[in-house]
Scaffold this active site. Sequence first.
Site, mmCIF file in Angstrom:
data_model
loop_
_atom_site.group_PDB
_atom_site.id
_atom_site.type_symbol
_atom_site.label_atom_id
_atom_site.label_comp_id
_atom_site.label_asym_id
_atom_site.label_seq_id
_atom_site.Cartn_x
_atom_site.Cartn_y
_atom_site.Cartn_z
ATOM 1 N N ALA A 14 82.056 59.241 50.280
ATOM 2 C CA ALA A 14 81.200 59.390 49.102
ATOM 3 C C ALA A 14 80.827 60.852 48.896
ATOM 4 O O ALA A 14 80.833 61.362 47.765
ATOM 5 C CB ALA A 14 79.945 58.539 49.249
ATOM 6 N N SER A 24 71.942 53.640 48.005
ATOM 7 C CA SER A 24 72.246 53.348 49.401
ATOM 8 C C SER A 24 71.432 52.130 49.805
ATOM 9 O O SER A 24 70.599 51.639 49.041
ATOM 10 C CB SER A 24 71.895 54.546 50.282
ATOM 11 O OG SER A 24 72.169 54.274 51.644
ATOM 12 N N HIS A 47 83.160 45.792 49.829
ATOM 13 C CA HIS A 47 83.685 46.109 48.500
ATOM 14 C C HIS A 47 83.542 44.946 47.527
ATOM 15 O O HIS A 47 83.178 45.149 46.360
ATOM 16 C CB HIS A 47 85.161 46.510 48.597
ATOM 17 C CG HIS A 47 85.366 47.875 49.161
ATOM 18 N ND1 HIS A 47 86.614 48.417 49.398
ATOM 19 C CD2 HIS A 47 84.471 48.830 49.535
ATOM 20 C CE1 HIS A 47 86.481 49.634 49.894
ATOM 21 N NE2 HIS A 47 85.196 49.898 50.001
ATOM 22 N N LYS A 82 89.677 52.143 48.824
ATOM 23 C CA LYS A 82 90.621 51.277 49.497
ATOM 24 C C LYS A 82 90.293 51.241 50.990
ATOM 25 O O LYS A 82 89.563 52.132 51.461
ATOM 26 C CB LYS A 82 92.064 51.741 49.247
ATOM 27 C CG LYS A 82 92.529 52.968 50.024
ATOM 28 C CD LYS A 82 92.017 54.178 49.538
ATOM 29 C CE LYS A 82 92.125 55.482 50.133
ATOM 30 N NZ LYS A 82 90.920 56.245 50.090
ATOM 31 N N ARG A 121 86.385 49.982 64.779
ATOM 32 C CA ARG A 121 86.534 48.944 65.802
ATOM 33 C C ARG A 121 85.676 47.720 65.515
ATOM 34 O O ARG A 121 85.691 46.754 66.294
ATOM 35 C CB ARG A 121 86.148 49.529 67.181
ATOM 36 C CG ARG A 121 87.027 50.667 67.688
ATOM 37 C CD ARG A 121 88.276 50.159 68.391
ATOM 38 N NE ARG A 121 87.973 49.360 69.554
ATOM 39 C CZ ARG A 121 87.804 49.829 70.797
ATOM 40 N NH1 ARG A 121 87.877 51.146 71.011
ATOM 41 N NH2 ARG A 121 87.570 49.032 71.802
#
Length: 335
Positions: free
Chosen positions: A17, A37, A80, A98, A168
């Site tokens: 961002a 945010s 998303h 993406k 992770r």
Amino acid sequence: MTEESVRWGILATGGIAAAFTAELVDLPDAEVVAVASRTEESAKAFAERFGIPRAYGDWEELAHDEDVDVVYVATPHAAHRAAAGMCLSAGRNVLCEKAFTLNAREAEELVALARERGSFLMEAMWMYCNPLIRRLAGLVRDGAVGEVRSVHADFGLAGPFPPSHRLRDPAQGGGALLDLGVYPVSFAQLLLGEPADVSARAVLSDEGVDLQTAALLSWEGGALASVHCSVVGGTATTASVTGSQGRIDIPYGFFHTDRFVLHRDGRDPEEFTTGPADRGSLKHEALEVMRALRAGETESPLVPLDGTLAVMRTLDAIRDQVGVRYPSETELSPA
């Protein structure tokens, strides 16, 4: 949207961002008017850093800000669907990072929502907007290397990344494939379209995300693509396209390249370059969004939604074979 500028809202305040916003504030016809945010503190700090007039500690406030022409969604990809869907439902246009979503089903939902609302929606696949990648794709379409026989692309980071890192973390859609592998897959599909068959292998972490993944994609015409991604080893991060009459090699950083070399049978190699300011630049996707909005288009011909859906189906097929599932998923879309 005014005649003079396109008004942007930024949803999320992480590294990507910040990088995108830094490019936006230097574009004379772009105006960053709001940021959101999950916390007001983070939004205010981001707003102060970039001189943004409004800071929201809630995504929904940004989604309903009618002074915003388009929202750039920069959350981890597990969020998303929710973030972009909220903005589309509130009437905002959206540029979404993406990997576009966690899976093809979520992507189909967003595309259907955008089309129903008549809103603009685009995946932030900056590689497709890169001037040299566009030139390369045009050369391939025009037969510069003959019929494409094979494509190779890889993207790997050395790490190591601790289990707490988002790469992770299954809850954040972690793993090499969605974060890095989306580039090699998207590169192959830019040139060849959606593959007819996918064969994949991966090494999984204790948390159940892929540490490295390799896939062989094949097309009915006989073309093959080998793609690889990793978060446990820094790879060459190069790409190549081989055809019946030549080859194109792209050096390190293929997805934001400023150079490639065309080798044609019986000719000297040809080097194609662009200015150093274009290397690593996110501005080209912003310029494409603004061009499309001014033209009244609801999707970009450079990053078409059907192409995004096709890439998501391939990523689903790879994950299905290697056994990566995220906590929010019950099943993947059929390959």
